[in-house]
Design an enzyme around this catalytic site. Sequence first.
Site, PDB file in Angstrom:
ATOM      1  N   ASP A   7     -10.256 -43.211 -12.153  1.00 23.93           N
ATOM      2  CA  ASP A   7     -10.133 -41.770 -12.360  1.00 23.93           C
ATOM      3  C   ASP A   7     -10.218 -41.405 -13.842  1.00 23.93           C
ATOM      4  O   ASP A   7     -10.779 -40.360 -14.200  1.00 23.93           O
ATOM      5  CB  ASP A   7      -8.844 -41.224 -11.734  1.00 23.93           C
ATOM      6  CG  ASP A   7      -7.596 -42.011 -12.135  1.00 23.93           C
ATOM      7  OD1 ASP A   7      -7.704 -42.983 -12.906  1.00 23.93           O
ATOM      8  OD2 ASP A   7      -6.502 -41.649 -11.651  1.00 23.93           O
TER       9      ASP A   7
ATOM     10  N   HIS B  94       1.904 -38.405  -5.086  1.00 23.51           N
ATOM     11  CA  HIS B  94       3.263 -38.898  -4.864  1.00 23.51           C
ATOM     12  C   HIS B  94       4.062 -38.992  -6.162  1.00 23.51           C
ATOM     13  O   HIS B  94       5.269 -39.222  -6.137  1.00 23.51           O
ATOM     14  CB  HIS B  94       3.204 -40.276  -4.199  1.00 23.51           C
ATOM     15  CG  HIS B  94       2.633 -41.343  -5.083  1.00 23.51           C
ATOM     16  ND1 HIS B  94       1.269 -41.528  -5.225  1.00 23.51           N
ATOM     17  CD2 HIS B  94       3.222 -42.261  -5.886  1.00 23.51           C
ATOM     18  CE1 HIS B  94       1.049 -42.505  -6.064  1.00 23.51           C
ATOM     19  NE2 HIS B  94       2.211 -42.982  -6.479  1.00 23.51           N
TER      20      HIS B  94
ATOM     21  N   ARG C 197      -1.182 -46.663   6.716  1.00 24.62           N
ATOM     22  CA  ARG C 197      -1.570 -45.394   6.103  1.00 24.62           C
ATOM     23  C   ARG C 197      -2.775 -44.735   6.778  1.00 24.62           C
ATOM     24  O   ARG C 197      -2.750 -43.544   7.083  1.00 24.62           O
ATOM     25  CB  ARG C 197      -1.888 -45.597   4.614  1.00 24.62           C
ATOM     26  CG  ARG C 197      -0.699 -45.989   3.764  1.00 24.62           C
ATOM     27  CD  ARG C 197      -1.100 -46.004   2.294  1.00 24.62           C
ATOM     28  NE  ARG C 197       0.003 -46.383   1.411  1.00 24.62           N
ATOM     29  CZ  ARG C 197      -0.080 -46.388   0.089  1.00 24.62           C
ATOM     30  NH1 ARG C 197      -1.222 -46.052  -0.507  1.00 24.62           N
ATOM     31  NH2 ARG C 197       0.965 -46.740  -0.635  1.00 24.62           N
TER      32      ARG C 197
ATOM     33  N   ASP D 264      -5.452 -42.808   0.241  1.00 28.19           N
ATOM     34  CA  ASP D 264      -5.035 -42.951   1.637  1.00 28.19           C
ATOM     35  C   ASP D 264      -3.614 -42.452   1.900  1.00 28.19           C
ATOM     36  O   ASP D 264      -3.102 -42.589   3.020  1.00 28.19           O
ATOM     37  CB  ASP D 264      -5.164 -44.412   2.090  1.00 28.19           C
ATOM     38  CG  ASP D 264      -4.412 -45.381   1.195  1.00 28.19           C
ATOM     39  OD1 ASP D 264      -3.653 -44.916   0.327  1.00 28.19           O
ATOM     40  OD2 ASP D 264      -4.592 -46.608   1.347  1.00 28.19           O
ATOM     41  N   ASP D 265      -2.982 -41.856   0.887  1.00 30.09           N
ATOM     42  CA  ASP D 265      -1.681 -41.220   1.113  1.00 30.09           C
ATOM     43  C   ASP D 265      -1.765 -39.708   0.872  1.00 30.09           C
ATOM     44  O   ASP D 265      -0.758 -39.059   0.575  1.00 30.09           O
ATOM     45  CB  ASP D 265      -0.598 -41.843   0.227  1.00 30.09           C
ATOM     46  CG  ASP D 265      -0.898 -41.711  -1.260  1.00 30.09           C
ATOM     47  OD1 ASP D 265      -2.025 -41.285  -1.611  1.00 30.09           O
ATOM     48  OD2 ASP D 265      -0.008 -42.038  -2.075  1.00 30.09           O
TER      49      ASP D 265
END
Length: 383
Positions: free
Chosen positions: A291, A315, A129, A202-203
């Site tokens: 979060d 995603h 990634r 990281d995506d």
Amino acid sequence: MQMALVGVSKSCFLFSLAFCSLLLLLIPALQSPTSQLDAPQPRPQIKSASAKQPHHADLPAGTVSAGGTDSAAGLSRSSEVQGTPVRTEIPTPKRTVDGNISGPRPTDKLELKDIFIAVKTTRKYHKSRLELLIQTWVSQAKEQTYIFTDGDDKELQVKSRTNIINTNCSAAHNRQALCCKMSVEYDKFIESQKKWFCHVDDDNYVILPSLLRLLSSYHHSQDIYLGRPSLDHPIEAAERVKSDGTVSVKFWFATGGAGFCISRGLALKMSPWTSLGNFITTAEKIRLPDDCTIGYIIEALLEVTLTHTHLFHSHLENLQKLPVPTVLDQVTLSYGGFENRRNVVSIVGGFSPAADPTRFKTVHCLLYPDTEWCPKLKSGHKN
């Protein structure tokens, strides 16, 4: 004889008393008019033009001065205001879904160097990634991007020449490990003195021009929390209290999978629950991930409203539904994992889906066509 002396003494005393009384009456009349002074008056107070304005945190509610905003009262401070603070009233900002706050507000003359972009990753994803991010958008913001991981990687450090920080947190994908990394992210941001803190995974592909444009429409001294909720309703958590009981609390939070941004003014107010390891303690109080804990601190404790924006993407969404003409106007993009590899933005460019399964390279070459590894598109090519 003695009676005569007593009488003389009394006469002298009475005469002296009368003479003194006469002098007291005559003294004011004999004084010169110029010798009578007026009572002292207070000196006029002159404010120097160079005098420092009060610090934002020290201003009373409703006071407007240079360079700040009292978001709780819905008050705006123009950077052009000088001299004595004035009181003004404008409509209180409202939560919107397009990343904007209705009504007048001060804006920031922002540069990319003013933004702290934190990328959360783990050692096992460095190659699959992280290398893609470093090849694409991170290459345009090396000094502003800080990669938070859980293991040393000297090869990647030398190859990428980016800010890679080993948090020494666990590599597990659980609440404790995630909150450990977020705690380090926050402390590093505060140390950086930058104006904005933006967290991504990281995506995520960060479209830097769009990020800069979005944040420039606010001021970093405002209480700003920007992001996209993953739920269509506030989350409800059980808040543990000292008496071993619990109380229910509801709040919105921006999902870390899509990314979120926090102004420095708000980040500083979060310090009692976030800095120097306190973030981990706060997360344990509500037993929720990183979060969610950010949202709890901001919305539930500080009572600052999350500004919802549809410009951040994770995603978890159906990314194929994102209108193609708007893709380059978004702030973050993502792609599906192993279970849903086809969940990517439907954008056409110089790479085939096989050569660019995430579509990140395609997006990057549309934004930065002069990149040396980007295919040179033929004249008249339409996306």
